[in-house]
Design a protein around this motif. Structure first.
Motif, PDB file in Angstrom:
ATOM      1  N   THR A   1       0.797  -1.225   0.000  1.00  0.00           N
ATOM      2  CA  THR A   1       0.000   0.000   0.000  1.00  0.00           C
ATOM      3  C   THR A   1       0.832   1.278   0.000  1.00  0.00           C
ATOM      4  N   THR A   2       2.125   1.167   0.276  1.00  0.00           N
ATOM      5  CA  THR A   2       2.974   2.343   0.444  1.00  0.00           C
ATOM      6  C   THR A   2       4.252   2.174  -0.357  1.00  0.00           C
ATOM      7  N   SER A   3       4.718   3.238  -0.993  1.00  0.00           N
ATOM      8  CA  SER A   3       5.972   3.143  -1.732  1.00  0.00           C
ATOM      9  C   SER A   3       7.119   2.908  -0.745  1.00  0.00           C
ATOM     10  N   LEU A   4       8.121   2.210  -1.208  1.00  0.00           N
ATOM     11  CA  LEU A   4       9.261   1.869  -0.365  1.00  0.00           C
ATOM     12  C   LEU A   4       9.901   3.116   0.237  1.00  0.00           C
ATOM     13  N   ALA A   5       9.988   4.180  -0.540  1.00  0.00           N
ATOM     14  CA  ALA A   5      10.617   5.418  -0.070  1.00  0.00           C
ATOM     15  C   ALA A   5       9.883   6.038   1.121  1.00  0.00           C
ATOM     16  N   LYS A   6       8.599   5.726   1.277  1.00  0.00           N
ATOM     17  CA  LYS A   6       7.812   6.325   2.355  1.00  0.00           C
ATOM     18  C   LYS A   6       7.670   5.418   3.576  1.00  0.00           C
ATOM     19  N   ILE A   7       8.203   4.223   3.502  1.00  0.00           N
ATOM     20  CA  ILE A   7       8.126   3.297   4.635  1.00  0.00           C
ATOM     21  C   ILE A   7       9.293   3.567   5.574  1.00  0.00           C
ATOM     22  N   THR A   8       8.995   3.641   6.861  1.00  0.00           N
ATOM     23  CA  THR A   8      10.027   3.881   7.863  1.00  0.00           C
ATOM     24  C   THR A   8      10.211   2.636   8.727  1.00  0.00           C
ATOM     25  N   VAL A   9      11.311   2.600   9.437  1.00  0.00           N
ATOM     26  CA  VAL A   9      11.546   1.520  10.390  1.00  0.00           C
ATOM     27  C   VAL A   9      10.420   1.505  11.425  1.00  0.00           C
ATOM     28  N   ASN A  10       9.980   2.694  11.844  1.00  0.00           N
ATOM     29  CA  ASN A  10       8.863   2.759  12.800  1.00  0.00           C
ATOM     30  C   ASN A  10       7.608   2.093  12.250  1.00  0.00           C
TER      31      ASN A  10
ATOM     32  N   PHE B   1      14.723  -4.366  15.496  1.00  0.00           N
ATOM     33  CA  PHE B   1      14.948  -4.230  14.053  1.00  0.00           C
ATOM     34  C   PHE B   1      16.438  -4.058  13.768  1.00  0.00           C
ATOM     35  N   TYR B   2      17.065  -3.118  14.455  1.00  0.00           N
ATOM     36  CA  TYR B   2      18.469  -2.816  14.178  1.00  0.00           C
ATOM     37  C   TYR B   2      19.422  -3.903  14.673  1.00  0.00           C
ATOM     38  N   TYR B   3      18.967  -4.752  15.544  1.00  0.00           N
ATOM     39  CA  TYR B   3      19.766  -5.915  15.943  1.00  0.00           C
ATOM     40  C   TYR B   3      19.913  -6.865  14.755  1.00  0.00           C
ATOM     41  N   HIS B   4      18.876  -6.952  13.932  1.00  0.00           N
ATOM     42  CA  HIS B   4      18.865  -7.889  12.804  1.00  0.00           C
ATOM     43  C   HIS B   4      19.273  -7.266  11.469  1.00  0.00           C
ATOM     44  N   PHE B   5      18.949  -5.990  11.278  1.00  0.00           N
ATOM     45  CA  PHE B   5      19.179  -5.361   9.976  1.00  0.00           C
ATOM     46  C   PHE B   5      19.732  -3.954  10.141  1.00  0.00           C
ATOM     47  N   GLN B   6      20.609  -3.584   9.216  1.00  0.00           N
ATOM     48  CA  GLN B   6      21.203  -2.251   9.237  1.00  0.00           C
ATOM     49  C   GLN B   6      20.171  -1.184   8.869  1.00  0.00           C
ATOM     50  N   ASP B   7      19.318  -1.513   7.890  1.00  0.00           N
ATOM     51  CA  ASP B   7      18.294  -0.576   7.450  1.00  0.00           C
ATOM     52  C   ASP B   7      17.214  -1.343   6.685  1.00  0.00           C
ATOM     53  N   ILE B   8      16.254  -0.628   6.142  1.00  0.00           N
ATOM     54  CA  ILE B   8      15.150  -1.265   5.415  1.00  0.00           C
ATOM     55  C   ILE B   8      15.668  -2.001   4.182  1.00  0.00           C
ATOM     56  N   TYR B   9      16.682  -1.446   3.527  1.00  0.00           N
ATOM     57  CA  TYR B   9      17.218  -2.093   2.320  1.00  0.00           C
ATOM     58  C   TYR B   9      17.907  -3.414   2.649  1.00  0.00           C
ATOM     59  N   ALA B  10      18.508  -3.510   3.815  1.00  0.00           N
ATOM     60  CA  ALA B  10      19.106  -4.782   4.251  1.00  0.00           C
ATOM     61  C   ALA B  10      18.006  -5.819   4.499  1.00  0.00           C
ATOM     62  N   LEU B  11      16.887  -5.389   5.039  1.00  0.00           N
ATOM     63  CA  LEU B  11      15.743  -6.285   5.222  1.00  0.00           C
ATOM     64  C   LEU B  11      15.207  -6.724   3.866  1.00  0.00           C
ATOM     65  N   LEU B  12      15.080  -5.799   2.948  1.00  0.00           N
ATOM     66  CA  LEU B  12      14.609  -6.125   1.602  1.00  0.00           C
ATOM     67  C   LEU B  12      15.552  -7.117   0.926  1.00  0.00           C
ATOM     68  N   GLU B  13      16.847  -6.889   1.100  1.00  0.00           N
ATOM     69  CA  GLU B  13      17.847  -7.812   0.552  1.00  0.00           C
ATOM     70  C   GLU B  13      17.675  -9.201   1.158  1.00  0.00           C
ATOM     71  N   TRP B  14      17.454  -9.277   2.460  1.00  0.00           N
ATOM     72  CA  TRP B  14      17.267 -10.556   3.143  1.00  0.00           C
ATOM     73  C   TRP B  14      16.037 -11.284   2.585  1.00  0.00           C
ATOM     74  N   ILE B  15      14.969 -10.536   2.345  1.00  0.00           N
ATOM     75  CA  ILE B  15      13.753 -11.134   1.784  1.00  0.00           C
ATOM     76  C   ILE B  15      14.057 -11.779   0.447  1.00  0.00           C
ATOM     77  N   PHE B  16      14.650 -11.029  -0.458  1.00  0.00           N
ATOM     78  CA  PHE B  16      14.927 -11.565  -1.792  1.00  0.00           C
ATOM     79  C   PHE B  16      15.926 -12.714  -1.744  1.00  0.00           C
ATOM     80  N   LYS B  17      16.959 -12.558  -0.941  1.00  0.00           N
ATOM     81  CA  LYS B  17      17.982 -13.606  -0.850  1.00  0.00           C
ATOM     82  C   LYS B  17      17.368 -14.926  -0.399  1.00  0.00           C
ATOM     83  N   ASN B  18      16.539 -14.881   0.610  1.00  0.00           N
ATOM     84  CA  ASN B  18      15.974 -16.107   1.163  1.00  0.00           C
ATOM     85  C   ASN B  18      14.807 -16.648   0.350  1.00  0.00           C
ATOM     86  N   GLU B  19      13.943 -15.783  -0.090  1.00  0.00           N
ATOM     87  CA  GLU B  19      12.734 -16.252  -0.760  1.00  0.00           C
ATOM     88  C   GLU B  19      12.969 -16.673  -2.196  1.00  0.00           C
ATOM     89  N   VAL B  20      13.760 -15.936  -2.947  1.00  0.00           N
ATOM     90  CA  VAL B  20      13.996 -16.305  -4.350  1.00  0.00           C
ATOM     91  C   VAL B  20      14.770 -17.611  -4.428  1.00  0.00           C
TER      92      VAL B  20
END
Length: 185
Positions: free
Chosen positions: A19-28, A41-60
């Motif tokens: 529902t929201t563009s990636l640029a407008k999504i915050t960690v909060n 969140f920051y214990y597991h990921f450096q930022d939102i892009y690191a989370l996105l990378e983790w999603i693609f890496k694992n799911e694809v």
């Protein structure tokens, strides 16, 4: 617990990207949706892009796990299309954002591994150098990911089964022939 938390954060990001563009999504936004705190969140990921990378890496990588042979590579490639289609809003959101690099990187990685497994199987017992195998793998990787990216760019409207069927008609047996030619180079 760590994988469970990562998966929960991933689900929250995917949900928000519907529902929201990636640029407008915050960690909060992510932690509020997920029910954890920012430190988690920051214990597991450096930022939102690191989370996105983790999603693609694992799911694809997971969607093609069983289909990486000469006989089944088409199914593995088709499963990438299906994954992208099932996550259409997230994929298009990523493709049209600064996060596009994560998507492309993991498509290239997944397709590279798929083609490498096929090439390794074909060349078993053949005298083909690693350099020649690498060239063939990279050629097919770029061609296949190019098809995926063009499909995404055109809003994922073409039928994935038809794309893979056309691809199979076009290159059926060509990988083996290319490697045979390399053998005599």
């Amino acid at each position: 617990m760590s994988q469970t938390t990562k998966k929960a954060l991933a689900q929250s990001l995917k949900k928000l990207m519907n529902t929201t563009s990636l640029a407008k999504i915050t960690v909060n936004n992510i932690v509020n949706d997920c029910g954890v705190n920012r430190r988690t969140f920051y214990y597991h990921f450096q930022d939102i892009y690191a989370l996105l990378e983790w999603i693609f890496k694992n799911e694809v990588a997971a969607v093609m796990a069983e289909n990486k042979t000469y006989e089944t590579w088409q199914q593995g490639f088709l499963r990438i299309f299906f994954y992208l289609s099932e996550n259409r809003k997230m994929v298009l959101n990523t493709y049209n954002s600064i996060g596009r690099d994560q998507l492309e990187t993991h498509l290239y990685s997944a397709v590279y591994n798929l083609v490498l497994d096929v090439v390794d199987e074909i060349t078993e017992g053949m005298e083909v150098s690693e350099k020649e195998k690498e060239f063939v793998v990279n050629f097919y990787k770029v061609a296949l990911v190019g098809l995926l990216l063009e499909w995404i760019r055109t809003s994922m409207t073409e039928n994935p089964e038809q794309i893979v069927d056309n691809l199979n008609k076009l290159i059926s047996g060509d990988t083996y022939k290319a490697l045979l030619k390399c053998k005599v180079c």
